[in-house]
Design a protein around this motif. Structure first.
Motif, PDB file in Angstrom:
ATOM      1  N   ASN A  32       0.447  -6.626   0.571  1.00  0.00           N
ATOM      2  CA  ASN A  32      -0.598  -5.626   0.419  1.00  0.00           C
ATOM      3  C   ASN A  32      -1.530  -5.579   1.621  1.00  0.00           C
ATOM      4  O   ASN A  32      -2.005  -4.502   1.990  1.00  0.00           O
ATOM      5  CB  ASN A  32      -1.361  -5.836  -0.889  1.00  0.00           C
ATOM      6  CG  ASN A  32      -0.600  -5.242  -2.044  1.00  0.00           C
ATOM      7  OD1 ASN A  32      -0.431  -4.029  -2.126  1.00  0.00           O
ATOM      8  ND2 ASN A  32      -0.089  -6.084  -2.911  1.00  0.00           N
ATOM      9  N   LEU A  35       0.350  -3.415   3.968  1.00  0.00           N
ATOM     10  CA  LEU A  35       0.277  -2.003   3.582  1.00  0.00           C
ATOM     11  C   LEU A  35      -1.079  -1.398   3.945  1.00  0.00           C
ATOM     12  O   LEU A  35      -1.158  -0.268   4.434  1.00  0.00           O
ATOM     13  CB  LEU A  35       0.545  -1.835   2.085  1.00  0.00           C
ATOM     14  CG  LEU A  35       1.960  -2.159   1.609  1.00  0.00           C
ATOM     15  CD1 LEU A  35       2.046  -2.057   0.095  1.00  0.00           C
ATOM     16  CD2 LEU A  35       2.973  -1.261   2.284  1.00  0.00           C
ATOM     17  N   TRP A  36      -2.162  -2.152   3.705  1.00  0.00           N
ATOM     18  CA  TRP A  36      -3.486  -1.658   4.066  1.00  0.00           C
ATOM     19  C   TRP A  36      -3.622  -1.523   5.587  1.00  0.00           C
ATOM     20  O   TRP A  36      -4.263  -0.588   6.073  1.00  0.00           O
ATOM     21  CB  TRP A  36      -4.589  -2.555   3.503  1.00  0.00           C
ATOM     22  CG  TRP A  36      -4.847  -2.250   2.079  1.00  0.00           C
ATOM     23  CD1 TRP A  36      -4.374  -2.904   1.004  1.00  0.00           C
ATOM     24  CD2 TRP A  36      -5.642  -1.171   1.572  1.00  0.00           C
ATOM     25  NE1 TRP A  36      -4.815  -2.312  -0.166  1.00  0.00           N
ATOM     26  CE2 TRP A  36      -5.599  -1.240   0.167  1.00  0.00           C
ATOM     27  CE3 TRP A  36      -6.375  -0.151   2.164  1.00  0.00           C
ATOM     28  CZ2 TRP A  36      -6.262  -0.341  -0.652  1.00  0.00           C
ATOM     29  CZ3 TRP A  36      -7.039   0.743   1.349  1.00  0.00           C
ATOM     30  CH2 TRP A  36      -6.980   0.657  -0.035  1.00  0.00           C
ATOM     31  N   TRP A  39      -1.895   1.675   6.537  1.00  0.00           N
ATOM     32  CA  TRP A  39      -2.730   2.811   6.163  1.00  0.00           C
ATOM     33  C   TRP A  39      -3.895   2.976   7.143  1.00  0.00           C
ATOM     34  O   TRP A  39      -4.186   4.074   7.593  1.00  0.00           O
ATOM     35  CB  TRP A  39      -3.278   2.634   4.745  1.00  0.00           C
ATOM     36  CG  TRP A  39      -4.260   3.697   4.376  1.00  0.00           C
ATOM     37  CD1 TRP A  39      -3.980   4.968   3.984  1.00  0.00           C
ATOM     38  CD2 TRP A  39      -5.693   3.603   4.410  1.00  0.00           C
ATOM     39  NE1 TRP A  39      -5.137   5.666   3.746  1.00  0.00           N
ATOM     40  CE2 TRP A  39      -6.208   4.838   4.010  1.00  0.00           C
ATOM     41  CE3 TRP A  39      -6.564   2.581   4.736  1.00  0.00           C
ATOM     42  CZ2 TRP A  39      -7.570   5.081   3.935  1.00  0.00           C
ATOM     43  CZ3 TRP A  39      -7.913   2.823   4.652  1.00  0.00           C
ATOM     44  CH2 TRP A  39      -8.404   4.064   4.251  1.00  0.00           C
ATOM     45  N   PHE A  40      -4.538   1.880   7.483  1.00  0.00           N
ATOM     46  CA  PHE A  40      -5.694   1.933   8.373  1.00  0.00           C
ATOM     47  C   PHE A  40      -5.303   2.435   9.761  1.00  0.00           C
ATOM     48  O   PHE A  40      -6.018   3.231  10.371  1.00  0.00           O
ATOM     49  CB  PHE A  40      -6.341   0.552   8.482  1.00  0.00           C
ATOM     50  CG  PHE A  40      -7.549   0.519   9.357  1.00  0.00           C
ATOM     51  CD1 PHE A  40      -8.745   1.088   8.933  1.00  0.00           C
ATOM     52  CD2 PHE A  40      -7.503  -0.056  10.615  1.00  0.00           C
ATOM     53  CE1 PHE A  40      -9.864   1.067   9.733  1.00  0.00           C
ATOM     54  CE2 PHE A  40      -8.614  -0.072  11.436  1.00  0.00           C
ATOM     55  CZ  PHE A  40      -9.800   0.490  10.986  1.00  0.00           C
ATOM     56  N   THR A  42      -2.627   4.269  10.610  1.00  0.00           N
ATOM     57  CA  THR A  42      -1.947   5.571  10.666  1.00  0.00           C
ATOM     58  C   THR A  42      -2.722   6.710  10.033  1.00  0.00           C
ATOM     59  O   THR A  42      -2.341   7.866  10.210  1.00  0.00           O
ATOM     60  CB  THR A  42      -0.571   5.486   9.980  1.00  0.00           C
ATOM     61  OG1 THR A  42      -0.748   5.125   8.616  1.00  0.00           O
ATOM     62  CG2 THR A  42       0.321   4.493  10.686  1.00  0.00           C
ATOM     63  N   SER A  43      -3.781   6.420   9.318  1.00  0.00           N
ATOM     64  CA  SER A  43      -4.490   7.476   8.602  1.00  0.00           C
ATOM     65  C   SER A  43      -5.553   8.111   9.489  1.00  0.00           C
ATOM     66  O   SER A  43      -6.360   7.434  10.109  1.00  0.00           O
ATOM     67  CB  SER A  43      -5.146   6.905   7.343  1.00  0.00           C
ATOM     68  OG  SER A  43      -5.784   7.945   6.640  1.00  0.00           O
ATOM     69  N   TYR A  46      -9.846   9.466   6.061  1.00  0.00           N
ATOM     70  CA  TYR A  46     -10.253   8.351   5.208  1.00  0.00           C
ATOM     71  C   TYR A  46     -10.956   8.827   3.942  1.00  0.00           C
ATOM     72  O   TYR A  46     -11.654   8.072   3.307  1.00  0.00           O
ATOM     73  CB  TYR A  46     -11.159   7.383   5.981  1.00  0.00           C
ATOM     74  CG  TYR A  46     -10.437   6.702   7.105  1.00  0.00           C
ATOM     75  CD1 TYR A  46      -9.438   5.785   6.845  1.00  0.00           C
ATOM     76  CD2 TYR A  46     -10.735   6.996   8.422  1.00  0.00           C
ATOM     77  CE1 TYR A  46      -8.758   5.154   7.871  1.00  0.00           C
ATOM     78  CE2 TYR A  46     -10.072   6.369   9.454  1.00  0.00           C
ATOM     79  CZ  TYR A  46      -9.082   5.454   9.179  1.00  0.00           C
ATOM     80  OH  TYR A  46      -8.412   4.838  10.197  1.00  0.00           O
ATOM     81  N   PRO A  50      -6.941   5.989  -0.981  1.00  0.00           N
ATOM     82  CA  PRO A  50      -5.901   5.534  -0.053  1.00  0.00           C
ATOM     83  C   PRO A  50      -4.608   5.208  -0.810  1.00  0.00           C
ATOM     84  O   PRO A  50      -4.645   4.649  -1.909  1.00  0.00           O
ATOM     85  CB  PRO A  50      -6.484   4.256   0.554  1.00  0.00           C
ATOM     86  CG  PRO A  50      -7.911   4.208   0.146  1.00  0.00           C
ATOM     87  CD  PRO A  50      -8.077   5.093  -1.038  1.00  0.00           C
ATOM     88  N   TRP A  51      -3.473   5.534  -0.231  1.00  0.00           N
ATOM     89  CA  TRP A  51      -2.201   5.327  -0.926  1.00  0.00           C
ATOM     90  C   TRP A  51      -1.881   3.865  -1.233  1.00  0.00           C
ATOM     91  O   TRP A  51      -1.176   3.602  -2.207  1.00  0.00           O
ATOM     92  CB  TRP A  51      -1.045   6.000  -0.181  1.00  0.00           C
ATOM     93  CG  TRP A  51      -0.778   5.476   1.196  1.00  0.00           C
ATOM     94  CD1 TRP A  51      -1.230   5.988   2.364  1.00  0.00           C
ATOM     95  CD2 TRP A  51       0.010   4.328   1.546  1.00  0.00           C
ATOM     96  NE1 TRP A  51      -0.791   5.233   3.423  1.00  0.00           N
ATOM     97  CE2 TRP A  51      -0.025   4.214   2.943  1.00  0.00           C
ATOM     98  CE3 TRP A  51       0.721   3.393   0.815  1.00  0.00           C
ATOM     99  CZ2 TRP A  51       0.638   3.207   3.627  1.00  0.00           C
ATOM    100  CZ3 TRP A  51       1.383   2.380   1.493  1.00  0.00           C
ATOM    101  CH2 TRP A  51       1.336   2.294   2.883  1.00  0.00           C
ATOM    102  N   PRO A  52      -2.358   2.858  -0.465  1.00  0.00           N
ATOM    103  CA  PRO A  52      -2.025   1.478  -0.837  1.00  0.00           C
ATOM    104  C   PRO A  52      -2.617   1.026  -2.178  1.00  0.00           C
ATOM    105  O   PRO A  52      -2.203  -0.003  -2.720  1.00  0.00           O
ATOM    106  CB  PRO A  52      -2.610   0.637   0.301  1.00  0.00           C
ATOM    107  CG  PRO A  52      -2.656   1.555   1.466  1.00  0.00           C
ATOM    108  CD  PRO A  52      -2.978   2.886   0.873  1.00  0.00           C
TER     109      PRO A  52
END
Length: 94
Positions: A32, A35-36, A39-40, A42-43, A46, A50-52
């Motif tokens: 996890n 995954l975060w 996300w951080f 590539t996003s 904000y 968030p998808w994670p």
């Protein structure tokens, strides 16, 4: 009443369940965090959820059940108590 061998087998199962939970927890935390991080990095947006969060919730629910089974569930003790209760009823002639 449990024999010493039955107690040892029960303790062995409990130890395996607790070790399995700890290993699963470490895997959960590492994956996890990864995954975060994705996300951080590539996003661009904000805002919103968030998808994670979704894999964390689903996997976390399963992990919570595993925790309960490893640390708070005593099915053998429950069965032993019920058996002893039935034995006492039988001896009293009920």
């Amino acid at each position: 009443m449990e024999t010493n061998q039955q107690k040892d087998e029960r303790l062995w199962r409990m130890a395996k369940a607790r070790t399995g939970f700890r290993n699963h927890l470490m895997t959960y935390l590492i994956i996890n965090a990864f995954l975060w991080g994705i996300w951080f990095l590539t996003s661009d947006n904000y805002h919103g959820v968030p998808w994670p969060v979704w894999p964390m919730l689903g996997w976390g629910l399963g992990l919570a059940f595993q925790y309960y089974n490893a640390y708070h569930r005593d099915t053998l003790g429950d069965a032993t108590r019920e058996y002893e209760k039935l034995q006492q009823e039988k001896e009293r002639g009920l």
